[in-house]
Scaffold this motif. Structure first.
Motif, PDB file in Angstrom:
ATOM      1  N   LYS A  16       0.813  -1.130  -0.033  1.00  0.00           N
ATOM      2  CA  LYS A  16       0.183  -0.155  -0.051  1.00  0.00           C
ATOM      3  C   LYS A  16       0.885   1.253   0.051  1.00  0.00           C
ATOM      4  O   LYS A  16       0.428   2.232  -0.759  1.00  0.00           O
ATOM      5  N   ALA A  17       1.974   1.195   0.821  1.00  0.00           N
ATOM      6  CA  ALA A  17       2.640   2.252   0.912  1.00  0.00           C
ATOM      7  C   ALA A  17       3.434   2.605  -0.322  1.00  0.00           C
ATOM      8  O   ALA A  17       3.769   3.767  -0.805  1.00  0.00           O
ATOM      9  N   ALA A  18       3.823   1.530  -1.173  1.00  0.00           N
ATOM     10  CA  ALA A  18       4.538   1.629  -2.213  1.00  0.00           C
ATOM     11  C   ALA A  18       3.796   2.183  -3.490  1.00  0.00           C
ATOM     12  O   ALA A  18       4.223   2.808  -4.308  1.00  0.00           O
ATOM     13  N   VAL A  19       2.421   1.397  -3.602  1.00  0.00           N
ATOM     14  CA  VAL A  19       1.750   2.022  -4.682  1.00  0.00           C
ATOM     15  C   VAL A  19       1.195   3.583  -4.604  1.00  0.00           C
ATOM     16  O   VAL A  19       0.979   4.231  -5.515  1.00  0.00           O
ATOM     17  N   SER A  20       1.188   3.898  -3.274  1.00  0.00           N
ATOM     18  CA  SER A  20       0.899   5.315  -3.201  1.00  0.00           C
ATOM     19  C   SER A  20       1.729   6.400  -3.624  1.00  0.00           C
ATOM     20  O   SER A  20       1.705   7.565  -3.734  1.00  0.00           O
ATOM     21  N   HIS A  21       3.188   5.924  -3.840  1.00  0.00           N
ATOM     22  CA  HIS A  21       4.064   6.731  -4.258  1.00  0.00           C
ATOM     23  C   HIS A  21       3.959   6.874  -5.852  1.00  0.00           C
ATOM     24  O   HIS A  21       4.351   5.866  -6.425  1.00  0.00           O
ATOM     25  N   LYS A  22       3.585   8.159  -6.476  1.00  0.00           N
ATOM     26  CA  LYS A  22       3.201   8.172  -7.832  1.00  0.00           C
ATOM     27  C   LYS A  22       4.609   7.990  -8.680  1.00  0.00           C
ATOM     28  O   LYS A  22       5.648   8.218  -8.696  1.00  0.00           O
ATOM     29  N   GLY A  23       4.078   7.105  -9.788  1.00  0.00           N
ATOM     30  CA  GLY A  23       5.060   7.416 -11.021  1.00  0.00           C
ATOM     31  C   GLY A  23       6.150   6.209 -10.924  1.00  0.00           C
ATOM     32  O   GLY A  23       7.110   6.009 -11.825  1.00  0.00           O
ATOM     33  N   ASN A  24       6.066   5.253  -9.892  1.00  0.00           N
ATOM     34  CA  ASN A  24       6.951   4.281  -9.957  1.00  0.00           C
ATOM     35  C   ASN A  24       6.427   2.718 -10.443  1.00  0.00           C
ATOM     36  O   ASN A  24       5.445   2.829 -10.994  1.00  0.00           O
ATOM     37  N   LEU A  25       7.348   2.054 -10.439  1.00  0.00           N
ATOM     38  CA  LEU A  25       6.924   0.711 -10.837  1.00  0.00           C
ATOM     39  C   LEU A  25       5.697  -0.007 -10.312  1.00  0.00           C
ATOM     40  O   LEU A  25       4.893  -0.587 -10.954  1.00  0.00           O
ATOM     41  N   TYR A  26       5.495   0.132  -8.712  1.00  0.00           N
ATOM     42  CA  TYR A  26       4.374  -0.385  -8.252  1.00  0.00           C
ATOM     43  C   TYR A  26       3.111   0.259  -8.508  1.00  0.00           C
ATOM     44  O   TYR A  26       2.110  -0.462  -8.730  1.00  0.00           O
ATOM     45  N   PHE A  48       4.602 -12.313 -10.533  1.00  0.00           N
ATOM     46  CA  PHE A  48       6.144 -12.337  -9.859  1.00  0.00           C
ATOM     47  C   PHE A  48       6.709 -10.914 -10.285  1.00  0.00           C
ATOM     48  O   PHE A  48       6.010 -10.396 -11.103  1.00  0.00           O
ATOM     49  N   THR A  49       7.646 -10.568  -9.788  1.00  0.00           N
ATOM     50  CA  THR A  49       8.655  -9.487 -10.034  1.00  0.00           C
ATOM     51  C   THR A  49       9.669 -10.216 -10.763  1.00  0.00           C
ATOM     52  O   THR A  49      10.317 -11.030 -10.478  1.00  0.00           O
ATOM     53  N   GLU A  50      10.339  -9.845 -12.010  1.00  0.00           N
ATOM     54  CA  GLU A  50      11.585 -10.092 -12.726  1.00  0.00           C
ATOM     55  C   GLU A  50      12.391  -9.238 -12.734  1.00  0.00           C
ATOM     56  O   GLU A  50      12.227  -7.686 -12.673  1.00  0.00           O
ATOM     57  N   ALA A 277      12.680  -0.181  -1.587  1.00  0.00           N
ATOM     58  CA  ALA A 277      12.390  -0.793  -2.752  1.00  0.00           C
ATOM     59  C   ALA A 277      11.769  -2.257  -2.241  1.00  0.00           C
ATOM     60  O   ALA A 277      12.506  -3.299  -2.515  1.00  0.00           O
ATOM     61  N   PRO A 278      10.623  -2.404  -1.855  1.00  0.00           N
ATOM     62  CA  PRO A 278       9.894  -3.738  -1.567  1.00  0.00           C
ATOM     63  C   PRO A 278       9.607  -4.405  -2.642  1.00  0.00           C
ATOM     64  O   PRO A 278       9.504  -4.057  -3.789  1.00  0.00           O
ATOM     65  N   LEU A 279       9.769  -6.002  -2.574  1.00  0.00           N
ATOM     66  CA  LEU A 279       9.763  -6.673  -3.797  1.00  0.00           C
ATOM     67  C   LEU A 279       8.686  -7.682  -3.467  1.00  0.00           C
ATOM     68  O   LEU A 279       8.773  -8.470  -2.383  1.00  0.00           O
ATOM     69  N   ILE A 280       7.635  -7.965  -4.308  1.00  0.00           N
ATOM     70  CA  ILE A 280       6.728  -8.895  -4.101  1.00  0.00           C
ATOM     71  C   ILE A 280       6.950 -10.119  -5.064  1.00  0.00           C
ATOM     72  O   ILE A 280       7.219  -9.728  -6.404  1.00  0.00           O
ATOM     73  N   ARG A 281       7.170 -11.257  -4.716  1.00  0.00           N
ATOM     74  CA  ARG A 281       7.367 -12.375  -5.453  1.00  0.00           C
ATOM     75  C   ARG A 281       8.492 -12.286  -6.286  1.00  0.00           C
ATOM     76  O   ARG A 281       8.236 -12.466  -7.639  1.00  0.00           O
ATOM     77  N   TYR A 282       9.598 -12.093  -5.868  1.00  0.00           N
ATOM     78  CA  TYR A 282      10.891 -11.551  -6.840  1.00  0.00           C
ATOM     79  C   TYR A 282      11.295 -12.861  -7.296  1.00  0.00           C
ATOM     80  O   TYR A 282      11.926 -13.668  -6.464  1.00  0.00           O
ATOM     81  N   ARG A 283      11.733 -13.150  -8.374  1.00  0.00           N
ATOM     82  CA  ARG A 283      12.263 -14.421  -9.055  1.00  0.00           C
ATOM     83  C   ARG A 283      13.924 -14.275  -8.965  1.00  0.00           C
ATOM     84  O   ARG A 283      14.409 -13.508  -9.777  1.00  0.00           O
ATOM     85  N   THR A 284      14.441 -15.048  -8.158  1.00  0.00           N
ATOM     86  CA  THR A 284      15.986 -15.266  -7.907  1.00  0.00           C
ATOM     87  C   THR A 284      16.668 -15.927  -9.119  1.00  0.00           C
ATOM     88  O   THR A 284      17.721 -15.549  -9.191  1.00  0.00           O
ATOM     89  N   HIS A 285      15.886 -16.975  -9.545  1.00  0.00           N
ATOM     90  CA  HIS A 285      16.655 -17.910 -10.692  1.00  0.00           C
ATOM     91  C   HIS A 285      17.616 -18.763  -9.916  1.00  0.00           C
ATOM     92  O   HIS A 285      18.471 -19.401 -10.415  1.00  0.00           O
ATOM     93  N   ASP A 286      17.795 -18.595  -8.580  1.00  0.00           N
ATOM     94  CA  ASP A 286      18.637 -19.811  -7.844  1.00  0.00           C
ATOM     95  C   ASP A 286      17.714 -20.920  -7.610  1.00  0.00           C
ATOM     96  O   ASP A 286      16.370 -20.788  -7.162  1.00  0.00           O
TER      97      ASP A 286
END
Ligand code: ZN
Length: 410
Positions: A16-26, A48-50, A277-286
């Motif tokens: 919620k905090a991230a999407v309220s910041h305008k113009g970013n990825l979220y 996922f986040t790539e 920079a919070p990340l939701i479901r980030y794919r590490t590829h590990d």
């Protein structure tokens, strides 16, 4: 492993905090998602986040708070050109220090230790992370950075360093140099904390033997704080990770679906408290797996196995996921098999056929060693293959990375 309610609440809050910041990825990525409606069951349906998204957002597209809250950035170099920039708030830096300090404690390192830090300082998260955790713990940091072996060894002897932090290759280089110079008795090292990448047991044994140290695998990646989100304990090889800061899933890299606990797949990480920079479901590829058994040390933090490769190297044959490290694991324990191998996958008469070529040593019987490889593969990997042995030197060698898997199906 399903997300716990308290973890989910943290995710919702940070999203919620991230999407309220305008113009970013979220703001764009989660525009159509009703954050309040996410449940523990529907969490695994979130996109996922790539890595490529973070790269496209260069330089600060992932920044989720106002400028005045950002205290530093780190960057992962990336092999494709454009780097990824990750902004950190003071809380992010503090949380990272706390996690890293926990890692040292888990390895039995205390404020009486002298920690020799050889990973690089700068944009990269490595050196600075080892330093932060050391200071938080109250131990003495010896911030060497990489290179200059003479100076490394002089400081190691004069300051009586007790812990070596390094990549596996640099630890091996130092170990060999110490052996060559015959200065082993002047070295006071007791433990090595090694950045977790895929490294073989043979290398592990050599470093441990030559330096006379216990080795610990520390895990992490720049996009998720940096190293320090997990480490193994003295009791066992799998790594404990800090599930009050991160939620970790294992997915099938081909289908994107969660696998059963204990099965191998790709590590996907969600940060629970990260602000910059919070990340939701980030794919590490590990590639790794959840280790469901309780650790003999009694610690309640969950565990993942040592990293066993990258999902980009994985192939699927007859519904079974196979990765190079697994093939090497099977081959290394069979008498009469040398280290070189090559895999051909074909599609004939409606089914997948995997042929495993390997080199046999001169002293063994062709039919016997082929039968052993076929049986071991079936029992350890769960796949029937066509084993074909050749004499040593018949398979191609390359000075660069050798291509070992040829998928002829598509
Ligand atoms: Zn443990």
């Amino acid at each position: 492993m399903k997300i716990k309610n308290e973890q989910l609440e943290l995710v919702k809050k940070s999203l919620k905090a991230a999407v309220s910041h305008k113009g970013n990825l979220y703001e764009k990525k989660y525009a159509d998602i009703d954050i309040d409606a996410i449940t523990a069951d529907s969490f695994c349906e979130l996109p996922f986040t790539e890595k490529s998204e973070l790269r496209e957002g260069y330089p600060l597209g992932v920044q989720a708070v106002d400028d005045e809250k950002i205290v530093r950035i780190h960057s992962s170099s990336g092999t494709t050109g454009t780097p990824i920039i990750i902004p950190y708030t003071q809380k992010d830096v503090d949380d990272w220090a706390e996690m890293f300090s926990r890692c040292y404690s888990m390895a039995g390192i205390t404020n009486k230790d002298r920690i020799h830090i050889t990973p690089g300082y700068g944009l990269w998260t490595a050196g600075i992370g080892f330093q932060l955790g050391c200071e938080r713990l109250g131990a003495m940091a010896i911030p060497m950075g990489p290179g200059n072996t003479d100076k490394q060894l002089k400081m190691m002897i004069d300051l009586e360093s007790t812990v070596l932090c390094a990549t596996s290759s640099y630890a091996l280089l130092l170990a060999e140099e110490i052996a060559k110079r015959g200065i082993r008795d002047k070295i006071k090292l007791k433990k090595g904390v090694i950045g977790s990448e895929r490294w073989g047991d043979k290398m592990r044994m050599r470093i441990a033997d030559e330096l006379g140290v216990e080795l610990y695998d520390i895990y992490g990646l720049t996009e998720i704080y940096g190293p320090g989100i997990g480490i193994n304990c003295a009791a066992d090889a799998p790594m404990h990770y800090w599930d009050d800061y991160i939620f970790l899933e294992i997915i099938d890299p081909k289908t994107g679906k969660n696998v059963e606990d204990g099965q191998i797949g790709e590590i996907v990480i969600t940060t629970l408290k990260k602000e910059g920079a919070p990340l939701i479901r980030y794919r590490t590829h590990d590639l790794s797996r959840i280790v469901p058994e309780k650790c003999p040390c009694g610690c309640k933090f969950p565990r993942i196995d040592r990293i066993i490769g990258r999902s980009d190297d994985m192939i699927k044959v007859k519904g079974v996921n196979i990765y190079p490290g697994q093939i090497e694991d099977v081959l290394k324990n069979i008498d009469g098999v040398s280290s070189e191998y090559q895999v051909m996958i074909d599609h004939l008469d409606g089914k997948d056929i995997m042929t495993l070529f390997f080199e046999r040593t001169p002293d063994c019987v062709k039919e016997e060693v082929e039968r052993a490889v076929g049986e071991q593969f079936k029992s350890k990997v769960g796949l029937k293959i066509v084993p074909k042995s050749v004499t040593i030197g018949e398979l191609p060698r390359s000075e660069k990375k050798t291509t070992r898997i040829f998928d002829n199906r598509y």
